[in-house]
Design an enzyme around this catalytic site. Sequence first.
Site, PDB file in Angstrom:
ATOM      1  N   GLY A  45     -28.406  77.440 -15.799  1.00  0.00           N
ATOM      2  CA  GLY A  45     -28.989  76.119 -15.595  1.00  0.00           C
ATOM      3  C   GLY A  45     -28.023  75.053 -16.059  1.00  0.00           C
ATOM      4  O   GLY A  45     -27.179  75.304 -16.926  1.00  0.00           O
ATOM      5  N   GLN A  50     -25.096  66.779 -18.835  1.00  0.00           N
ATOM      6  CA  GLN A  50     -24.065  67.693 -19.344  1.00  0.00           C
ATOM      7  C   GLN A  50     -22.714  67.473 -18.669  1.00  0.00           C
ATOM      8  O   GLN A  50     -21.691  67.945 -19.169  1.00  0.00           O
ATOM      9  CB  GLN A  50     -24.505  69.152 -19.175  1.00  0.00           C
ATOM     10  N   CYS A  94     -26.799  77.364 -24.442  1.00  0.00           N
ATOM     11  CA  CYS A  94     -26.597  76.149 -23.653  1.00  0.00           C
ATOM     12  C   CYS A  94     -25.110  75.988 -23.389  1.00  0.00           C
ATOM     13  O   CYS A  94     -24.295  76.207 -24.291  1.00  0.00           O
ATOM     14  CB  CYS A  94     -27.126  74.948 -24.445  1.00  0.00           C
ATOM     15  N   LEU A  95     -24.750  75.590 -22.159  1.00  0.00           N
ATOM     16  CA  LEU A  95     -23.337  75.428 -21.826  1.00  0.00           C
ATOM     17  C   LEU A  95     -22.685  74.314 -22.644  1.00  0.00           C
ATOM     18  O   LEU A  95     -21.469  74.309 -22.804  1.00  0.00           O
ATOM     19  CB  LEU A  95     -23.175  75.149 -20.322  1.00  0.00           C
ATOM     20  N   HIS A 136     -35.965  73.954 -20.622  1.00  0.00           N
ATOM     21  CA  HIS A 136     -34.708  73.644 -21.325  1.00  0.00           C
ATOM     22  C   HIS A 136     -33.947  72.537 -20.573  1.00  0.00           C
ATOM     23  O   HIS A 136     -33.458  71.586 -21.194  1.00  0.00           O
ATOM     24  CB  HIS A 136     -33.881  74.938 -21.426  1.00  0.00           C
ATOM     25  N   GLU A 137     -33.873  72.654 -19.244  1.00  0.00           N
ATOM     26  CA  GLU A 137     -33.107  71.660 -18.464  1.00  0.00           C
ATOM     27  C   GLU A 137     -33.816  70.309 -18.451  1.00  0.00           C
ATOM     28  O   GLU A 137     -33.167  69.265 -18.536  1.00  0.00           O
ATOM     29  CB  GLU A 137     -32.862  72.167 -17.032  1.00  0.00           C
ATOM     30  N   HIS A 140     -33.105  68.378 -21.475  1.00  0.00           N
ATOM     31  CA  HIS A 140     -31.809  67.678 -21.416  1.00  0.00           C
ATOM     32  C   HIS A 140     -31.987  66.264 -20.850  1.00  0.00           C
ATOM     33  O   HIS A 140     -31.312  65.330 -21.293  1.00  0.00           O
ATOM     34  CB  HIS A 140     -30.824  68.426 -20.503  1.00  0.00           C
TER      35      HIS A 140
END
Length: 172
Positions: A45, A50, A94-95, A136-137, A140
Amino acid sequence: MIRPIIIHPDPRLKKVCAPVPDLSDALRSLADDMLQTMYDAPGIGLAAPQIGVLSRVIVMDCVKEEGEAPKPLVMFNPEIIAASDEQNTYDEGCLSIPDQYGEVTRPKVVDVRWIDRDGHEQSDTFDGLWATCVQHEIDHLNGKLFIDHLGAMRRQMITRKMQKLKREMART
Ligand code: NI
C-alpha cells in the site's frame, strides 16, 4: 515513474490531505506512479503524502501469493463508512518507516467508499490484511502513521532510528 518515498520523520507525513477535485489525467498519472513506486519498493500500500503529494489518494495490492494475479486498487477520496466491532491485530510496517514493525489493533472488517480511476464511485467490504491496509493508508491521509497507534516509548525509539537512518542516507 518511480517516485522517491519520504521517510519519517517529515512534516509532510503529519498533514491532513485535501480531497481531490474532479479526476484529471494528472491525477490518473499520479496514481499510476504510486502503483509503480509501491510495486518497486516492494509494498502492499502507498498513500500520496508518502511521495510528497498532500492529496487524498491511496493505492493498494495485498495479493501476496506467488503466481496469483495482481489486484491493483486505486482510491481517490476513500472513506470508511462502517467498521466491525470485531478487531484484528497485525504486525504492521510502512514504506516510510523501513524495517520497523509494530502490532496494531484495528476493526477486522470495514466498508469503504471511494472514487475509482475512471471517476466512478465504488464501495466494497474489506477483511483481513486488506482491511488493515486500507485503514493504514487512510490514516496516512489524516497525517497518522502506524507508530501513532503504539506506545510513546516504542514510537520514540522507532523515530530515533529513522532520524539516524536519514542522517546516514544524507551522507551517502
Ligand atoms: Ni504506511
